[in-house]
Design an enzyme around this catalytic site. Structure first.
Site, short mmCIF file in Angstrom:
data_model
loop_
_atom_site.label_atom_id
_atom_site.label_comp_id
_atom_site.label_asym_id
_atom_site.label_seq_id
_atom_site.Cartn_x
_atom_site.Cartn_y
_atom_site.Cartn_z
N ARG A 17 50.79 117.92 49.87
CA ARG A 17 51.50 118.29 51.09
C ARG A 17 52.82 119.00 50.73
O ARG A 17 53.24 119.00 49.59
CB ARG A 17 51.74 117.07 51.99
CG ARG A 17 52.32 115.86 51.24
CD ARG A 17 53.28 115.09 52.07
NE ARG A 17 54.38 115.92 52.49
CZ ARG A 17 55.41 116.25 51.72
NH1 ARG A 17 55.49 115.84 50.47
NH2 ARG A 17 56.38 117.02 52.19
N GLY A 18 53.45 119.57 51.78
CA GLY A 18 54.64 120.39 51.55
C GLY A 18 54.17 121.82 51.35
O GLY A 18 53.24 122.07 50.56
N ALA A 19 54.83 122.75 52.05
CA ALA A 19 54.33 124.14 52.10
C ALA A 19 54.20 124.78 50.71
O ALA A 19 53.24 125.50 50.45
CB ALA A 19 55.26 124.97 52.98
N GLY A 20 55.13 124.51 49.83
CA GLY A 20 55.08 125.11 48.49
C GLY A 20 53.93 124.56 47.67
O GLY A 20 53.16 125.31 47.05
N ARG A 60 45.03 123.45 56.96
CA ARG A 60 46.22 123.12 57.78
C ARG A 60 46.72 124.42 58.40
O ARG A 60 46.84 125.42 57.70
CB ARG A 60 47.32 122.46 56.93
CG ARG A 60 46.94 121.05 56.50
CD ARG A 60 48.14 120.29 55.96
NE ARG A 60 48.99 119.75 57.02
CZ ARG A 60 50.16 119.16 56.79
NH1 ARG A 60 50.62 119.04 55.57
NH2 ARG A 60 50.87 118.68 57.79
N CYS A 124 62.47 115.23 56.09
CA CYS A 124 61.15 115.36 55.47
C CYS A 124 61.29 115.39 53.94
O CYS A 124 62.21 114.77 53.38
CB CYS A 124 60.41 116.58 56.02
SG CYS A 124 58.64 116.57 55.62
N ASP A 193 58.20 125.54 56.66
CA ASP A 193 56.75 125.80 56.58
C ASP A 193 56.47 127.24 56.93
O ASP A 193 55.48 127.81 56.47
CB ASP A 193 55.99 124.86 57.53
CG ASP A 193 55.83 123.51 56.86
OD1 ASP A 193 56.76 122.69 56.96
OD2 ASP A 193 54.80 123.32 56.17
N ASN A 203 59.33 123.95 60.87
CA ASN A 203 59.41 122.91 59.83
C ASN A 203 59.04 121.57 60.47
O ASN A 203 58.78 121.48 61.67
CB ASN A 203 60.82 122.89 59.21
CG ASN A 203 60.89 122.05 57.95
OD1 ASN A 203 60.06 122.19 57.05
ND2 ASN A 203 61.83 121.14 57.88
N LYS A 204 59.04 120.53 59.67
CA LYS A 204 58.61 119.21 60.09
C LYS A 204 59.19 118.81 61.45
O LYS A 204 60.36 119.05 61.72
CB LYS A 204 59.03 118.20 59.00
CG LYS A 204 58.67 116.76 59.26
CD LYS A 204 57.21 116.54 59.58
CE LYS A 204 56.26 117.05 58.53
NZ LYS A 204 54.85 117.09 59.01
C1 RUB Z 1 56.38 119.18 54.91
C2 RUB Z 1 57.56 119.91 55.45
C3 RUB Z 1 58.52 120.52 54.45
C4 RUB Z 1 58.11 121.98 54.22
C5 RUB Z 1 58.85 122.60 53.05
O1 RUB Z 1 55.44 118.86 55.90
O2 RUB Z 1 57.72 120.10 56.64
O3 RUB Z 1 59.82 120.50 54.94
O4 RUB Z 1 56.73 122.06 53.97
O5 RUB Z 1 58.52 121.92 51.86
P1 RUB Z 1 54.11 118.05 55.48
P2 RUB Z 1 58.62 122.63 50.42
O6 RUB Z 1 54.55 116.81 54.79
O7 RUB Z 1 53.42 117.78 56.79
O8 RUB Z 1 53.30 118.96 54.59
O9 RUB Z 1 60.03 123.14 50.33
O10 RUB Z 1 58.31 121.55 49.44
O11 RUB Z 1 57.63 123.73 50.42
#
Ligand code: RUB
Length: 308
Positions: A17-20, A60, A124, A193, A203-204
């Site tokens: 999880r997390g966009a990156g 997603r 988040c 995101d 974002n979240k």
């Molecule tokens: C994660 C979320 C993060 C962004 C950025 O949502 O909202 O703030 O994805 O994360 P989820 P990053 O937990 O539902 O995936 O900076 O790590 O890409």
């Protein structure tokens, strides 16, 4: 194919999880799939890659990093299967390296906005936001963090653990305490995101409440977003879809069974309007939201005609 399906499943279930991380995992999955798939012709190859890309993108809907990564990885120009395979493998490796470098650049650029003694609020669990915070700490700045819990999946615990392991003093609060605590905060920094062409941040869920509270308190509100999180399709007028996840994440089965008439919703993301965002920290610089169009045009590398 099995590994591709595994990655898709892990993204859907949020094990990844997390966009990156989602974007990088998709690039790795496509690279390995392209590297091993058997195709008798370029047409077969093309069909299999398209199916694989669709499988990943459908996991997603909100994080635009996912279709961007898939698109950047699965492009090829050769009509020869072996050469096309090689192009995809190289694209994936390039994307993974650039994503890694981008995090470091965001950390360096964003850390300049953090002053010695700052209290930072984050929401988040964002690698990009964490890169800014830990880089500022590495520079010797005496900072502390207020992390919101982030219901329902409680990604704030991941953030708190990461920061504590790093040695950064961290306080966890429930999401509804964000405005109450805002008067102690110097800077809010969150991840992204997606960034739309008008500079709006997706974002979240709960991010926009933090932005509103920060605006009211005249507190800086920053988002950290790699260029591959900007959404080219919003130039065409498309909306960014907000994922609604299962209500089991909000209430357990027994509680839900006891309240059969209760409607429950679980939107996973929200939209922060550009007027509440002071700066977007990207890997190509700290920019105001009004620069989103320029970032998309100059750094995502495809033309509007190609997208329609
Ligand atoms: C994660 C979320 C993060 C962004 C950025 O949502 O909202 O703030 O994805 O994360 P989820 P990053 O937990 O539902 O995936 O900076 O790590 O890409």
């Amino acid at each position: 194919m099995k590994q591709l399906q595994d990655t898709a499943e892990k993204i859907s279930s949020m094990e990844i999880r997390g966009a990156g991380r989602i974007a990088t995992a998709a690039a790795v999955a496509l690279r390995d799939y392209a590297g091993s798939l058997e195709a008798g012709s370029i047409e077969d190859f093309s069909r299999l890659i398209e199916n694989a890309a669709k499988l990943l993108v459908d996991t997603r809907p909100t994080a635009v990093s996912l279709p961007n990564a898939v698109r950047l990885t699965s492009r090829y120009t050769s009509a020869d299967v072996e050469e096309a395979r090689e192009e995809i493998i190289n694209n994936a490796d390039r994307f993974i390296k650039q994503a890694d470098d981008a995090l470091q650049k965001i950390g360096e650029i964003g850390a300049r906005r953090i002053r010695d003694g700052d209290v930072i609020m984050t929401h988040c669990n964002s690698n990009a936001a964490l890169s800014v915070i830990t880089t500022a700490f590495d520079q010797g700045k005496d900072i502390s963090v207020i992390a919101t819990e982030t219901r329902p999946r409680r990604q704030g615990l991941l953030t708190s653990k990461h920061l504590l392991d790093y040695g950064i003093p961290t306080t966890l609060i429930v999401d509804s305490a964000a405005r109450y605590c805002m008067k102690e905060v110097d800077t809010v920094i969150v991840g992204a995101d997606a960034i739309a062409v008008n500079g709006a941040l997706v974002n979240k869920i709960g991010t926009s409440q933090l932005a509103l509270a920060a605006h009211e308190a005249r507190t800086n509100f920053l988002t950290a977003a790699e260029t591959y999180k900007f959404s080219p399709n919003t130039i065409l007028g498309e909306f960014i879809e907000i994922e609604e996840r299962s209500i089991d994440e909000v209430l357990d089965e027994e509680t839900l069974a006891g309240l059969p008439k209760l409607n429950v919703r679980n939107p996973a993301f929200d939209i922060t309007p550009p007027e509440y965002i002071d700066l977007i920290i990207t890997d190509v610089g700290a920019v105001p939201p009004g620069m989103a169009y320029t970032i998309i045009k100059e750094h995502l590398g495809w033309e509007v005609g190609e997208m329609v």
